[in-house]
Design an enzyme around this catalytic site. Structure first.
Site, PDB file in Angstrom:
ATOM      1  N   GLY A  54       5.518  -3.457  -7.793  1.00 30.97           N
ATOM      2  CA  GLY A  54       6.361  -2.869  -6.767  1.00 30.97           C
ATOM      3  C   GLY A  54       6.274  -3.539  -5.411  1.00 30.97           C
ATOM      4  O   GLY A  54       7.181  -3.399  -4.595  1.00 30.97           O
ATOM      5  N   THR A  57       9.075  -6.593  -5.541  1.00 31.59           N
ATOM      6  CA  THR A  57      10.504  -6.419  -5.808  1.00 31.59           C
ATOM      7  C   THR A  57      11.357  -6.893  -4.639  1.00 31.59           C
ATOM      8  O   THR A  57      12.445  -7.428  -4.837  1.00 31.59           O
ATOM      9  CB  THR A  57      10.828  -4.950  -6.135  1.00 31.59           C
ATOM     10  OG1 THR A  57      10.316  -4.117  -5.077  1.00 31.59           O
ATOM     11  CG2 THR A  57      10.196  -4.525  -7.447  1.00 31.59           C
ATOM     12  N   HIS A 134      -4.541 -10.114 -14.450  1.00 30.96           N
ATOM     13  CA  HIS A 134      -3.718 -10.561 -15.574  1.00 30.96           C
ATOM     14  C   HIS A 134      -3.381 -12.046 -15.507  1.00 30.96           C
ATOM     15  O   HIS A 134      -2.589 -12.538 -16.305  1.00 30.96           O
ATOM     16  CB  HIS A 134      -2.434  -9.728 -15.646  1.00 30.96           C
ATOM     17  CG  HIS A 134      -2.697  -8.268 -15.868  1.00 30.96           C
ATOM     18  ND1 HIS A 134      -1.865  -7.275 -15.418  1.00 30.96           N
ATOM     19  CD2 HIS A 134      -3.733  -7.633 -16.479  1.00 30.96           C
ATOM     20  CE1 HIS A 134      -2.358  -6.087 -15.745  1.00 30.96           C
ATOM     21  NE2 HIS A 134      -3.490  -6.285 -16.379  1.00 30.96           N
ATOM     22  N   CYS A 172     -15.335 -34.939 -16.171  1.00 29.56           N
ATOM     23  CA  CYS A 172     -14.958 -33.875 -17.106  1.00 29.56           C
ATOM     24  C   CYS A 172     -13.752 -34.311 -17.933  1.00 29.56           C
ATOM     25  O   CYS A 172     -13.886 -34.730 -19.073  1.00 29.56           O
ATOM     26  CB  CYS A 172     -14.660 -32.590 -16.332  1.00 29.56           C
ATOM     27  SG  CYS A 172     -14.186 -31.187 -17.375  1.00 29.56           S
ATOM     28  N   SER A 211       2.410   1.701 -11.049  1.00 26.09           N
ATOM     29  CA  SER A 211       2.548   2.964 -11.774  1.00 26.09           C
ATOM     30  C   SER A 211       1.218   3.462 -12.314  1.00 26.09           C
ATOM     31  O   SER A 211       1.123   4.579 -12.814  1.00 26.09           O
ATOM     32  CB  SER A 211       3.529   2.785 -12.941  1.00 26.09           C
ATOM     33  OG  SER A 211       3.009   1.835 -13.862  1.00 26.09           O
ATOM     34  N   GLN A 237       7.622   6.031  -7.931  1.00 30.01           N
ATOM     35  CA  GLN A 237       7.561   6.917  -9.097  1.00 30.01           C
ATOM     36  C   GLN A 237       6.208   7.622  -9.145  1.00 30.01           C
ATOM     37  O   GLN A 237       5.217   7.116  -8.605  1.00 30.01           O
ATOM     38  CB  GLN A 237       7.769   6.122 -10.391  1.00 30.01           C
ATOM     39  CG  GLN A 237       9.138   5.498 -10.539  1.00 30.01           C
ATOM     40  CD  GLN A 237       9.143   4.032 -10.166  1.00 30.01           C
ATOM     41  OE1 GLN A 237       8.099   3.417  -9.986  1.00 30.01           O
ATOM     42  NE2 GLN A 237      10.328   3.450 -10.023  1.00 30.01           N
TER      43      GLN A 237
END
Length: 468
Positions: A54, A57, A134, A172, A211, A237
């Site tokens: 949210g 947006t 995430h 590496c 949410s 919400q």
């Protein structure tokens, strides 16, 4: 905008409640709640922000459960919603930048994000004060040495799969992986552990635009309650955690945060984006009279990495009518020419920016003389970028540029340039329609003590932090 991650999420059988109606507090109630929010922020000793879709947006990125969210529209058979601009050009919202100012003022201690859009990092939140639960569509990780790479383009894979690039460390060289989680992936301890620690320490967890339905992330704010802390929720919400929150505000996040920042007498800094390009000119003699040379315009992330902010390039020679202007339309951008060795020339490079940039183009001048050896140099990156930031801030425009470094070899010259490609200001009247103008009650005294002050006691929070 690529919504591969959103599409992937949509295949889960149970995504909780979607398509929920939005609730708006009345103006009078909203004003009162914003004042309560400002007071709680002011009194907090360890404030943690917990953010969801949210807060993005207003950046042109769809959420998931709102009336026009990804899951809502897909459940109705309408497919993935269109974004208003390319994903890689999305700019932080007012809320993102307000969190940056709260962090610089020493109030906000940590940010926990469920988003993969990289907007917290772009806005200026330090990596060590951010947990991206995430993952991040723009971040790659070396599984061998742990080095992270933040890109200016969207990484092509999700699910922590191998990408097409390798670790830049010569000791590496392992194949890199994306950092976006798939459904079956556990939350990475590197993100989860500090998130849990700060939630336990927090006296206030401010939940913004979420949410609070996706587990296990949604349970993190509850850890503050067990240690006497409080949860504040700003969302349009209802959430499953509303009953456990001290304050629930139903309003647009940007409007609410703008009102709170106004009460706290904290400015919201502009967002100024700076992108980079690598220019290389290789050359070889041809019978001592002519020189064959090749100009390449490439990403600093590697020759095969996309230059997402560039649409095309134009190479002209204003003092040499015998040399035709070249129009480079396709990446990788390169130009091959043959010219007289003893005749120097000036090359103008016009970079045409892609959609979503703040200006259409900018031009740099590159003098070429194959008989003169230039000096190598590396300028202080933080200093150069601060100068660009200051210039863009003062001029309220983008397009400024500066050279960061130049490396000259007998047969080549390489330069790294920085460009200001966006500037966005956040004033309540311009960026957020109808923002609530809240005046504190006469018995309230909103005073924020900042962490850093200039030598004369002046506030220094308007400066960019150190660049990495």
């Amino acid at each position: 905008m690529s919504l591969g991650y959103a599409e992937k999420l949509s295949y889960r059988a149970d995504v909780g409640t979607v398509g929920m109606s939005e609730i708006f507090d009345t103006p009078e109630v909203l004003q009162q709640k914003i004042e309560e929010l400002a007071i709680m922020i002011q009194k907090s000793k360890h404030l943690v922000a917990f953010t969801g879709a949210g807060i993005s947006t207003s950046c042109g990125i769809p959420d998931f459960r709102g009336p026009k969210g990804v899951w809502t529209l897909q459940r109705a058979g309408k497919g993935v919603p269109e974004a208003s601009l390319p994903f890689h050009r999305a700019m932080p919202s007012l809320t993102h930048m307000a969190l940056v100012e709260l962090e610089r003022a020493g109030i906000l201690k940590f940010v926990i994000s469920q988003n993969v859009d990289s907007l917290h990092l772009r806005s200026g939140i330090p990596r060590e004060k951010l947990a991206e639960l995430h993952g991040n569509c723009f971040r790659e990780l070396c599984p061998s040495c742990g080095t992270e790479y933040l890109r200016d383009f969207e990484v092509e894979t999700i699910g922590m799969k191998e990408t097409s690039r390798r670790c830049a460390d010569t000791k590496c060289g392992a194949k890199l992986k994306d950092t976006v989680l798939d459904w079956e992936d556990a939350l990475p301890p590197k993100e989860m552990n500090p998130a849990e620690k700060h939630c336990r320490t927090a006296d206030v967890v401010l939940c913004l635009g979420t949410s609070l339905q996706i587990t296990p992330a949604c349970n993190l704010p509850l850890k503050t309650i067990r240690n006497g802390g409080e949860i504040l929720i700003v969302n349009l919400q209802p959430t499953p955690k509303d009953k456990k929150a001290t304050l629930v505000i139903h309003g647009q996040v940007d409007k609410v945060i703008a009102g709170a920042m106004h009460l706290l007498n904290l400015w919201i800094p502009p967002y100024i984006r700076i992108d980079f390009v690598k220019l290389s000119l290789s050359h070889s003699p041809k019978k001592k009279t002519y020189v064959k040379w090749c100009l390449k315009i490439a990403s600093i992330h590697g020759q095969r990495a996309p230059l997402a902010f560039l649409k095309s390039a134009e190479v002209s020679f204003p003092e040499r009518p015998d040399l035709k202007t070249a129009f480079l339309q396709k990446q990788p951008f390169y130009l091959k020419r043959e010219t007289l060795r003893k005749r120097p020339f000036k090359m103008l490079l016009t970079f045409n920016f892609s959609d979503g940039c703040g200006c259409s183009c900018t031009t740099i001048e590159w003098p070429i003389n194959f008989q003169v050896t230039k000096d190598n140099f590396v300028r202080d990156k933080n200093e150069v970028l601060q100068e660009l930031w200051d210039a863009a801030h003062k001029e309220s425009d983008s397009g400024q540029h500066a050279v960061l470094e130049r490396n000259v070899n007998p047969r080549s010259e390489v330069a790294i340039y920085a460009f200001v490609t966006n500037i966005r200001r956040y004033s309540g009247s311009e960026e957020v329609n109808g923002v609530v103008e809240v005046a504190p009650s006469s018995n309230r005294n909103f005073v924020i003590k900042r962490c850093s002050e200039g030598v004369n006691g002046s506030q220094t929070s308007q400066k960019r932090p150190k660049w990495s």
